[in-house]
Each structure stands twice: as C-alpha cells, then as structure tokens.
Design an enzyme around this catalytic site. Structure first.
Site, PDB file in Angstrom:
ATOM      1  CB  SER A 111      -0.953  -0.030   1.200  1.00  0.00           C
ATOM      2  OG  SER A 111      -1.970   0.930   1.056  1.00  0.00           O
ATOM      3  CE  LYS A 141     -15.755  20.397   8.291  1.00  0.00           C
ATOM      4  NZ  LYS A 141     -14.439  20.782   7.750  1.00  0.00           N
TER       5      LYS A 141
END
Length: 327
Positions: free
Chosen positions: A172, A224
């Site tokens: 990763s 948000k």
C-alpha cells in the site's frame, strides 16, 4: 450488613482516590517528558559500514586463522585501506552509497527523520553517488505516505541514483514509496503490492438509541461529514464516502504509472499483494535480493554510510525510560 457496606464504600472511595492521584501524576510525568523532548537536541549520525565489515573480517580471521595467516590478512587489509585513501583523493575515486532505514507505521511518523536525513545527504551527494532505502511498511494514511514518497522523489530530482530494498514488506503506502526508486530489490518472500485504498469505522447510532441517548452534530456544507461514528448514516453519505475512496484509488494508480510505467496497472491495482518472486514477474520489483547482500557487495567498490537522525535524550527522558523498563 450495614457495617460491611460502609467499610466497602470507604474502601472503594480510597481506591478511586488513589487511582485518580496516580493518573494525575502519570499525566504530569508525560507532560514533563514531552516538554523535555521538545528541548532535546536532534543530531545526525553517520556510520561507515565499510568499517563495520572490516571489523567483522578481522574478528572472524582472528578466531579461525593461524597467527601467521592472521597477520598476513591484517597486512592485506592495511594495504587495501591505503589504496582506498589514494583513490578517494582522485576525481574518479569510489562513489558514496548512503543508506537510509524507513520503518513505517500507519501515520508514517518516520518521515520526520527521513526528510532530515535526505536533506543532509543532498548537501554532499553527487550524480555518481547512490542512496539505498531499506524500506519496511504495510502502509497507512495517504497524506503521510504521500509526503514520504515526495521526500524520496527529491533524491531522483537531484540526479542521484535511488534504490529501494524490501526485505519483509512494502505494501500500500509502502509500495507508493518504493515505486519512486530507479530500482527496487526485494527478498524472495517479501510482501509487495496491495495497491488499493481501504477505510472503515464502526457506527454506534443504534446503541445510543437503545440507551435513549441523543446525538447532535451540526455542520456547514452538505458533505462536511459523510459517515460518522455516532450519527445516523444515510445512503447519500455512504455514496459520497465511496466516491472519495475511489478518487484516492485513481490517484494512487496514476502515481504508480507515472513512477513505474512498465507495470500493467489494471492487473496489479486490485488491492492484492504478492511475494517477491511473483512481484518480479509482474514487474513490481526489478531483482530478487536481500539488502544485506546488496550492501556487502557494494562495499567492495564504494564507500557505504548509514545515515540517520536521532533525538539526544535529556536526563529526564533517560530517567523515565529506565523507570518504564523497570516497571
């Protein structure tokens, strides 16, 4: 019975008082150690690996050779050192190989030492030199490993050869760093790849409802917050969260292609990982080799230096470190 309950209550109160006092003192000690660390000196450490190998050779020779043969070995080693000193005074002398070690956690906190070490190396490195990074990481945050990869890119941008060695795992975010290199070497059973993005979190909204606990969250901006720990998640929020994950994955894949165009990105960007031999077949790495073998061979023709930054601990840190070990 009443007397027992009274005694038990007094005992509990004393125990709680002691626990609170201990926690307070522990917090105070942590604060003092943190303050001490901020005032600690940070220093650069440069160690010659050539000298390390010479010391090994001398120790093994002393243990295994007859006295006369051992003396001859020392003479040859001394003559070799004189030749190396003469070569270093010439323009075509041995190159320098600088060795960095990066052991990554989920937040890539080792990037602080990495960036300082790279800056130090770039003050003296020339295009004929090389930097080897011994990398070990299972990945972590995108911004943390993105910064770490950018730090490695500084080496290549200066025209200095960059090699990454993976002895155990570069997955990763770890592979995001590794792919920046001119050359990647890996041990045969090192774990390579896992080019994907994952995010997960629990949601306690139903538990709060069962306990008759209200949770209020006020935001400005439609997205948000998408998924939350305590609020009631919506399908629209989930979809927006998925979009963010997919966007991050596309950026990751584009970065791999930019740095290492020889790979089949659709084949390797599935989130899977491979062991070294299979990773070589998929062109994720360039050679199956351990960093130990690479460094020892390089030391025969180059000056090899291990470079790292370290905190010089204050007396307060040393005291509490010793206390923690004793505890």
């Amino acid at each position: 019975m009443i007397e027992f309950l009274t005694d038990y209550g007094l005992f509990t109160a004393k125990l709680v008082t002691i626990v609170v006092a201990v926690l307070f003192l522990f917090g105070l000690l942590l604060s003092m150690v943190s303050h001490a660390r901020q005032s600690s000196d940070v220093h650069l450490r440069v160690k010659s690996l050539n000298q390390k190998y010479d010391d090994m050779r001398v120790a093994m020779s002393a243990a295994t050779l007859p006295r006369k043969a051992f003396k001859q070995t020392l003479k040859r080693l001394k003559a070799h050192h004189k030749q190396e000193e003469k070569r270093m005074e010439q323009d075509d002398g041995p190159k320098n190989l600088y060795v960095l070690t990066f052991n990554g956690d989920i937040h890539a906190t080792a990037v602080a030492s990495l960036r300082a070490s790279i800056t130090s190396i770039l003050t003296v490195a020339t295009p004929r030199d090389e930097v080897l990074v011994q990398l070990e990481s299972v990945g972590g945050t995108i911004h943390g490993y993105g910064l770490a990869a950018s730090q490695l890119r500084r080496i290549r941008d200066k025209g200095v050869q960059l090699t990454v060695a993976v002895d155990k795992v570069a997955a990763s975010g770890g592979y995001m760093m590794a792919c920046v290199a001119n050359r990647i070497i890996a041990a045969p059973f090192a774990i390579i790849g896992s080019i994907g993005v994952v995010a997960q979190l629990p949601n306690f909204n139903r538990l709060l409802k069962n306990l008759d606990i209200d949770f209020e969250q006020i935001t400005a901006g439609e997205f948000k917050r998408t998924l939350t720990l305590f609020g009631e998640n919506t399908e629209k929020g989930r979809e927006k969260f998925r979009e963010g994950i997919e966007e991050a994955h596309q950026l990751f894949k584009a970065f791999i292609v930019e740095q290492r165009g020889q790979v089949d990105i659709d084949r390797i960007a599935t989130g899977e990982h491979w062991y070294g031999k299979r990773a070589l077949e998929l062109k994720l790495v360039d050679e199956l080799r351990t960093s130990d073998d690479y460094l020892y061979e390089a030391s025969q023709s180059a000056r090899v230096y291990a470079v790292s930054y370290h905190y010089r601990k204050s007396w307060l840190e040393k005291f509490f470190s010793s206390f923690a070990r004793a505890a």
